[in-house]
Design a protein around this motif. Structure first.
Motif, PDB file in Angstrom:
ATOM      1  N   ARG A 148       6.574  27.368  86.059  1.00  0.00           N
ATOM      2  CA  ARG A 148       7.874  26.694  86.118  1.00  0.00           C
ATOM      3  C   ARG A 148       7.809  25.402  85.303  1.00  0.00           C
ATOM      4  N   PRO A 149       8.706  25.211  84.360  1.00  0.00           N
ATOM      5  CA  PRO A 149       8.624  24.042  83.485  1.00  0.00           C
ATOM      6  C   PRO A 149       8.912  22.729  84.205  1.00  0.00           C
ATOM      7  N   CYS A 150       8.266  21.667  83.723  1.00  0.00           N
ATOM      8  CA  CYS A 150       8.515  20.316  84.204  1.00  0.00           C
ATOM      9  C   CYS A 150       9.231  19.529  83.108  1.00  0.00           C
ATOM     10  N   ILE A 151      10.212  18.736  83.520  1.00  0.00           N
ATOM     11  CA  ILE A 151      11.021  17.944  82.601  1.00  0.00           C
ATOM     12  C   ILE A 151      10.747  16.472  82.861  1.00  0.00           C
ATOM     13  N   GLU A 152      10.371  15.718  81.832  1.00  0.00           N
ATOM     14  CA  GLU A 152      10.129  14.278  81.981  1.00  0.00           C
ATOM     15  C   GLU A 152      11.448  13.536  81.875  1.00  0.00           C
ATOM     16  N   MET A 153      11.747  12.712  82.883  1.00  0.00           N
ATOM     17  CA  MET A 153      13.020  11.989  82.905  1.00  0.00           C
ATOM     18  C   MET A 153      12.847  10.615  83.560  1.00  0.00           C
ATOM     19  N   GLY A 154      11.790   9.898  83.168  1.00  0.00           N
ATOM     20  CA  GLY A 154      11.488   8.633  83.822  1.00  0.00           C
ATOM     21  C   GLY A 154      11.786   7.385  83.014  1.00  0.00           C
ATOM     22  N   SER A 155      12.531   7.524  81.910  1.00  0.00           N
ATOM     23  CA  SER A 155      12.741   6.374  81.022  1.00  0.00           C
ATOM     24  C   SER A 155      13.353   5.176  81.727  1.00  0.00           C
ATOM     25  N   ARG A 156      14.224   5.412  82.691  1.00  0.00           N
ATOM     26  CA  ARG A 156      14.918   4.310  83.367  1.00  0.00           C
ATOM     27  C   ARG A 156      14.064   3.629  84.428  1.00  0.00           C
ATOM     28  N   ARG A 157      12.848   4.104  84.579  1.00  0.00           N
ATOM     29  CA  ARG A 157      11.997   3.571  85.638  1.00  0.00           C
ATOM     30  C   ARG A 157      10.797   2.790  85.097  1.00  0.00           C
ATOM     31  N   THR A 158      10.812   2.476  83.793  1.00  0.00           N
ATOM     32  CA  THR A 158       9.687   1.748  83.227  1.00  0.00           C
ATOM     33  C   THR A 158      10.155   0.963  82.014  1.00  0.00           C
ATOM     34  N   HIS A 159       9.247   0.221  81.400  1.00  0.00           N
ATOM     35  CA  HIS A 159       9.550  -0.535  80.181  1.00  0.00           C
ATOM     36  C   HIS A 159       9.990   0.423  79.083  1.00  0.00           C
ATOM     37  N   GLU A 160      10.896  -0.040  78.221  1.00  0.00           N
ATOM     38  CA  GLU A 160      11.473   0.868  77.237  1.00  0.00           C
ATOM     39  C   GLU A 160      10.442   1.483  76.288  1.00  0.00           C
ATOM     40  N   GLU A 161       9.417   0.723  75.891  1.00  0.00           N
ATOM     41  CA  GLU A 161       8.394   1.298  75.020  1.00  0.00           C
ATOM     42  C   GLU A 161       7.403   2.146  75.808  1.00  0.00           C
ATOM     43  N   ALA A 162       7.133   1.749  77.043  1.00  0.00           N
ATOM     44  CA  ALA A 162       6.275   2.571  77.896  1.00  0.00           C
ATOM     45  C   ALA A 162       6.916   3.928  78.145  1.00  0.00           C
ATOM     46  N   ALA A 163       8.246   3.964  78.191  1.00  0.00           N
ATOM     47  CA  ALA A 163       8.949   5.224  78.405  1.00  0.00           C
ATOM     48  C   ALA A 163       8.693   6.212  77.277  1.00  0.00           C
ATOM     49  N   VAL A 164       8.649   5.716  76.048  1.00  0.00           N
ATOM     50  CA  VAL A 164       8.397   6.580  74.899  1.00  0.00           C
ATOM     51  C   VAL A 164       6.966   7.116  74.950  1.00  0.00           C
ATOM     52  N   ALA A 165       6.017   6.225  75.235  1.00  0.00           N
ATOM     53  CA  ALA A 165       4.620   6.642  75.338  1.00  0.00           C
ATOM     54  C   ALA A 165       4.424   7.623  76.490  1.00  0.00           C
ATOM     55  N   ALA A 166       5.125   7.401  77.597  1.00  0.00           N
ATOM     56  CA  ALA A 166       4.999   8.293  78.753  1.00  0.00           C
ATOM     57  C   ALA A 166       5.512   9.687  78.430  1.00  0.00           C
ATOM     58  N   ALA A 167       6.615   9.760  77.727  1.00  0.00           N
ATOM     59  CA  ALA A 167       7.152  11.072  77.352  1.00  0.00           C
ATOM     60  C   ALA A 167       6.165  11.826  76.478  1.00  0.00           C
ATOM     61  N   ARG A 168       5.541  11.110  75.553  1.00  0.00           N
ATOM     62  CA  ARG A 168       4.544  11.723  74.668  1.00  0.00           C
ATOM     63  C   ARG A 168       3.342  12.218  75.462  1.00  0.00           C
ATOM     64  N   ALA A 169       2.814  11.380  76.364  1.00  0.00           N
ATOM     65  CA  ALA A 169       1.639  11.736  77.148  1.00  0.00           C
ATOM     66  C   ALA A 169       1.927  12.907  78.077  1.00  0.00           C
ATOM     67  N   ALA A 170       3.118  12.925  78.664  1.00  0.00           N
ATOM     68  CA  ALA A 170       3.490  14.023  79.556  1.00  0.00           C
ATOM     69  C   ALA A 170       3.549  15.341  78.797  1.00  0.00           C
ATOM     70  N   TYR A 171       4.043  15.295  77.566  1.00  0.00           N
ATOM     71  CA  TYR A 171       4.116  16.511  76.763  1.00  0.00           C
ATOM     72  C   TYR A 171       2.713  17.041  76.463  1.00  0.00           C
ATOM     73  N   VAL A 172       1.779  16.147  76.161  1.00  0.00           N
ATOM     74  CA  VAL A 172       0.396  16.555  75.940  1.00  0.00           C
ATOM     75  C   VAL A 172      -0.144  17.320  77.149  1.00  0.00           C
ATOM     76  N   ALA A 173       0.213  16.856  78.350  1.00  0.00           N
ATOM     77  CA  ALA A 173      -0.317  17.445  79.577  1.00  0.00           C
ATOM     78  C   ALA A 173       0.536  18.592  80.114  1.00  0.00           C
ATOM     79  N   GLY A 174       1.455  19.100  79.303  1.00  0.00           N
ATOM     80  CA  GLY A 174       2.127  20.339  79.678  1.00  0.00           C
ATOM     81  C   GLY A 174       3.584  20.256  80.026  1.00  0.00           C
TER      82      GLY A 174
END
Length: 427
Positions: A148-174
């Motif tokens: 079952r796919p997971c969708i990253e949607m946490g941008s509003r819960r962290t620093h704006e640049e951390a949100a971009v890095a988090a989306a990238r890291a989450a994609y690496v991990a599936g």
């Protein structure tokens, strides 16, 4: 983003440089190592992420006129003159992005002069600690989510640049997609999104909102059905979009029970292919609890971008070897209580059984461990002579993580607290 990354560092790195230039030790050949002393409490393994971002940052580590002006009251003129012509000329070896790590895994080995290697400490740690924390949490989530796919949607819960890095890291991990458009633009992370509760509230009726969304985005869209009455919203959604409605999203309440109720209603209306997406502060434990529910995808926000309780990995960056007065390399190590480091240049391999199952993290000190034929070397060249040689696609890192996680023993998938899934052996 700034053109130069040189000020993404700590004051003391530049004062160390100034003092070393003064004492004549700045040019001593040195080996620094970035590593974890332990995993976050209860975790069985970690995931390396941020490698590509670190390589990009290293290429932009330049002390231009604007940066040097900002340092006028930080270091002396001699140091500023040295910085003006500084370029990293050393070598960097490291675990490739997406790789699994254990305690004392030598994630990065930086070889160069003391002056050029010490300056990279904070830059490398800030990227690796953040991105690996996100990827480690994301890996646990995608592991229990299964197909079952997971969708990253946490941008509003962290620093704006951390949100971009988090989306990238989450994609690496599936993770399958992200809501973050900057991650799409910078790194090619697939994005997805439809509407929020405000869109429904904008319209005079829920039917008007659904009709507007379906008209604009097509019948394959995802309708948010818990603004008012869920059962009525599901009925309206199928009535307006037809039985080929793409999905409905649940964002509140007892998600497991609601998913069963909505699935029965969708099937009774003939919308047997309409998927159910759930959101609402999910973490790996909530995802695991929903395993038996008729859920088709998970949207994860806050818990992902905060590392699911562990927002940093605790990586450190230590000098482990340096040139002595006679020109030979000397192992050095910190012996402080609870903060020891192990001296010497490191090499690493993943010891595996004949069946390809990981058995141990083997770290060689001063020389590479012997491969018994089934093992896998872990350190790859990232920078050679100051030039980046280890850049790769994000999909390559994603594939690597899938393969590295698959070779771990079954205990790696357990959500209960436990020790690292395999031991770390120093030889």
């Amino acid at each position: 983003m700034p053109a130069s990354t040189a000020l993404l560092t700590d004051h003391y790195e530049l004062t160390m440089l100034q003092a070393a230039l003064g004492s004549g030790t700045a040019q001593r050949r040195s080996v620094f190592e970035l590593f974890p002393r332990r995993l976050p409490e209860g975790r069985r393994y970690g995931v390396v992420a941020g490698v590509g971002r670190a390589l990009d940052a290293l290429e932009r580590f330049r002390f231009d006129d604007e940066v040097l002006e900002a340092l006028r009251d930080v270091v002396d003129e001699r140091t500023r003159e040295w910085l003006a012509s500084h370029r990293f000329t050393g070598d960097v070896w490291g675990y490739a992005e997406g790789e699994v790590y254990l305690p004392y895994s030598p994630l990065l080995v930086v070889e160069g002069t003391f002056a050029e290697a010490v300056l990279l400490e904070t830059l490398l740690l800030s990227i690796y600690n953040h991105d690996s924390a996100i990827a480690s949490a994301a890996s646990r989530m995608t592991s229990v989510a299964g197909d079952r796919p997971c969708i990253e949607m946490g941008s509003r819960r962290t620093h704006e640049e951390a949100a971009v890095a988090a989306a990238r890291a989450a994609y690496v991990a599936g993770f399958a997609t992200s809501s973050n458009l900057a991650a799409r633009q910078r790194y090619g992370v697939p994005t997805a999104g439809t509407s929020a509760h405000s869109f429904t509230l904008l319209h005079d009726t829920e039917a008007d909102a659904f009709r507007a969304q379906v008209t604009s985005l097509g019948e394959g869209t995802t309708l948010l059905v818990d603004t008012y009455d869920i059962r009525e919203a599901v009925r309206l959604g199928v009535e307006i979009a037809g039985t080929s409605l793409g999905a409905v999203r649940l964002d509140s309440g007892d998600l497991g029970e609601l998913a069963h109720q909505v699935r029965r209603q969708l099937d009774s209306l003939g919308a047997t292919s309409t998927r159910i997406v759930v959101t609402s502060d999910l973490d790996e434990f909530a995802i695991a609890a929903l395993a038996s529910a008729p859920v088709d995808a998970y949207g994860v926000g806050t818990q992902l971008v905060t590392g699911s309780g562990h927002p940093t990995c605790g990586f450190v960056y230590k000098l482990v070897s340096r040139e002595g007065d006679d020109g030979a390399m000397v192992s050095v190590a910190k012996r402080s209580t609870d903060k020891i480091s192990i001296g010497g240049r490191k090499y690493a391999l993943r010891r595996r059984s004949a069946a390809g199952v990981a058995e141990a993290e083997v770290v060689g000190i001063g020389e590479a461990p012997i491969d018994d034929g089934d093992d896998r070397s872990l350190l790859v060249p990232l920078v050679r002579g100051g030039e980046v040689v280890g850049r790769e696609t994000l999909d390559a890192a994603r594939d690597r993580h899938h393969a590295a996680r698959a070779e771990l023993p079954p205990a790696a998938q357990q959500m209960s607290r436990g020790e690292p899934v395999i031991p770390t052996l120093h030889v």
